[in-house]
Write a protein that holds these residues in place. Sequence first.
Motif, PDB file in Angstrom:
ATOM      1  N   LEU A  36       0.970  -1.115  -0.109  1.00  0.00           N
ATOM      2  CA  LEU A  36      -0.337  -0.024   0.602  1.00  0.00           C
ATOM      3  C   LEU A  36       0.737   0.963   0.031  1.00  0.00           C
ATOM      4  N   GLY A  37       0.015   2.219  -0.538  1.00  0.00           N
ATOM      5  CA  GLY A  37       0.276   3.412  -0.186  1.00  0.00           C
ATOM      6  C   GLY A  37       0.221   4.472   0.700  1.00  0.00           C
ATOM      7  N   LEU A  38       1.178   4.960   1.808  1.00  0.00           N
ATOM      8  CA  LEU A  38       1.382   4.903   3.019  1.00  0.00           C
ATOM      9  C   LEU A  38       1.731   6.934   3.344  1.00  0.00           C
ATOM     10  N   ALA A  39       0.915   7.698   3.846  1.00  0.00           N
ATOM     11  CA  ALA A  39       1.424   8.840   3.702  1.00  0.00           C
ATOM     12  C   ALA A  39       1.135   9.924   4.916  1.00  0.00           C
ATOM     13  N   THR A  40       1.072  10.455   5.345  1.00  0.00           N
ATOM     14  CA  THR A  40       0.951  11.291   6.448  1.00  0.00           C
ATOM     15  C   THR A  40       0.556  12.645   5.940  1.00  0.00           C
ATOM     16  N   VAL A  41      -0.649  13.920   5.783  1.00  0.00           N
ATOM     17  CA  VAL A  41      -0.689  15.222   4.971  1.00  0.00           C
ATOM     18  C   VAL A  41      -0.753  15.797   6.299  1.00  0.00           C
ATOM     19  N   VAL A  42      -0.634  17.329   6.501  1.00  0.00           N
ATOM     20  CA  VAL A  42      -0.625  17.809   7.827  1.00  0.00           C
ATOM     21  C   VAL A  42      -0.418  19.469   6.335  1.00  0.00           C
ATOM     22  N   ALA A  43      -1.246  20.041   6.618  1.00  0.00           N
ATOM     23  CA  ALA A  43      -1.945  21.064   6.291  1.00  0.00           C
ATOM     24  C   ALA A  43      -1.000  22.251   7.072  1.00  0.00           C
ATOM     25  N   ARG A  44      -0.332  22.974   6.315  1.00  0.00           N
ATOM     26  CA  ARG A  44       0.084  24.280   6.785  1.00  0.00           C
ATOM     27  C   ARG A  44      -0.768  25.461   7.051  1.00  0.00           C
ATOM     28  N   PRO A  64     -12.228  14.473   6.232  1.00  0.00           N
ATOM     29  CA  PRO A  64     -12.985  14.542   7.581  1.00  0.00           C
ATOM     30  C   PRO A  64     -12.756  15.126   8.027  1.00  0.00           C
ATOM     31  N   ASP A  65     -13.332  15.998   9.011  1.00  0.00           N
ATOM     32  CA  ASP A  65     -12.677  17.314  10.189  1.00  0.00           C
ATOM     33  C   ASP A  65     -12.683  16.148  11.449  1.00  0.00           C
ATOM     34  N   GLY A  66     -13.268  14.848  11.546  1.00  0.00           N
ATOM     35  CA  GLY A  66     -13.315  13.972  12.435  1.00  0.00           C
ATOM     36  C   GLY A  66     -12.520  12.748  12.576  1.00  0.00           C
ATOM     37  N   GLY A  79      -8.556  11.086   8.731  1.00  0.00           N
ATOM     38  CA  GLY A  79      -9.048  12.153   9.904  1.00  0.00           C
ATOM     39  C   GLY A  79      -7.758  11.433  11.214  1.00  0.00           C
ATOM     40  N   ILE A  80      -6.179  12.345  11.587  1.00  0.00           N
ATOM     41  CA  ILE A  80      -6.849  12.073  12.691  1.00  0.00           C
ATOM     42  C   ILE A  80      -5.167  13.116  13.445  1.00  0.00           C
ATOM     43  N   GLY A  81      -5.903  13.720  12.951  1.00  0.00           N
ATOM     44  CA  GLY A  81      -5.702  15.132  14.631  1.00  0.00           C
ATOM     45  C   GLY A  81      -6.261  16.515  13.517  1.00  0.00           C
ATOM     46  N   PRO A  82      -6.414  17.382  14.017  1.00  0.00           N
ATOM     47  CA  PRO A  82      -6.273  19.040  13.473  1.00  0.00           C
ATOM     48  C   PRO A  82      -5.541  19.029  12.343  1.00  0.00           C
ATOM     49  N   GLY A  83      -5.970  19.533  11.070  1.00  0.00           N
ATOM     50  CA  GLY A  83      -5.601  19.478   9.861  1.00  0.00           C
ATOM     51  C   GLY A  83      -3.961  18.612   9.471  1.00  0.00           C
ATOM     52  N   ASP A 147     -19.307   2.137   9.391  1.00  0.00           N
ATOM     53  CA  ASP A 147     -18.730   2.129   7.809  1.00  0.00           C
ATOM     54  C   ASP A 147     -17.719   3.792   7.869  1.00  0.00           C
ATOM     55  N   GLY A 148     -16.571   4.114   7.943  1.00  0.00           N
ATOM     56  CA  GLY A 148     -16.130   4.359   7.502  1.00  0.00           C
ATOM     57  C   GLY A 148     -15.103   5.196   9.163  1.00  0.00           C
ATOM     58  N   ALA A 149     -15.652   4.474  10.052  1.00  0.00           N
ATOM     59  CA  ALA A 149     -14.968   5.146  10.873  1.00  0.00           C
ATOM     60  C   ALA A 149     -13.909   4.974  11.469  1.00  0.00           C
ATOM     61  N   ALA A 150     -13.246   6.046  12.478  1.00  0.00           N
ATOM     62  CA  ALA A 150     -11.122   5.591  12.680  1.00  0.00           C
ATOM     63  C   ALA A 150     -11.118   6.116  13.428  1.00  0.00           C
ATOM     64  N   ALA A 151     -10.358   5.833  14.189  1.00  0.00           N
ATOM     65  CA  ALA A 151      -9.918   6.143  15.517  1.00  0.00           C
ATOM     66  C   ALA A 151      -8.679   5.201  15.748  1.00  0.00           C
ATOM     67  N   THR A 152      -7.742   6.536  17.061  1.00  0.00           N
ATOM     68  CA  THR A 152      -5.913   6.308  16.605  1.00  0.00           C
ATOM     69  C   THR A 152      -6.171   6.332  17.729  1.00  0.00           C
ATOM     70  N   SER A 153      -5.550   4.648  18.568  1.00  0.00           N
ATOM     71  CA  SER A 153      -5.877   4.503  19.527  1.00  0.00           C
ATOM     72  C   SER A 153      -4.307   3.427  20.378  1.00  0.00           C
TER      73      SER A 153
END
Length: 200
Positions: A36-44, A64-66, A79-83, A147-153
């Motif tokens: 898989l391609g895996l990457a983080t994207v963080v808004a400047r 997504p915002d959340g 979504g993994i955090g604000p921005g 379906d589509g829900a996510a969580a960092t845990s």
Amino acid sequence: MSNLESTSALHGFATPGRYGKRDGEAGVTASERKNLGLATVVARKGQEAALKTAIQGAYGADLPDGSRSAVGKGVRFIGIGPGQWFAVSESLANEALADELATKLQGIASVADHSSGRAVMRIEGPAARDVLAKGLMIDLDPRVFVDGAAATSTLSHMGVLLWRDGNAYDVALFRSVGGSFWGWLRDSGAAFGLEFVTTS
């Protein structure tokens, strides 16, 4: 860009087959989603709106915002955090995803490749939720974790990112804890019958 395939995070730990309960259908099936391609994207700073517009234009996904995921053309954004978002792609394998995102989002987001540092395990089957509940401290009731829900845990003291894809659960973990994850999964799934399968 390399064309090499990554080694399984469970290499040397797990072999395909049935573990635990042998009679009847397996209650849970596990597989590693390879290449898989895996990457983080963080808004400047000040660029989140521009980033959302760019992602919508390039991939047809609404960021997504959340703690949810959105699926676009060839890429899932979680979504993994604000921005901040975690991007997953089957069609843009390994570092190709980060390379493309960095090009398309130049000046509005910082992109980091995680393809060689993380693995994604897919857990599915009628007992998948019961097995995951043994290690996760979040509510996986399908009325809540839709379906589509996510969580960092944390899962048995290992940091993970979890998201639901239909009736399956995908777990992104650091490759360095692959052996520990397998030990936990094998033991937790044994009572239900765990089938570990390989994928191409």
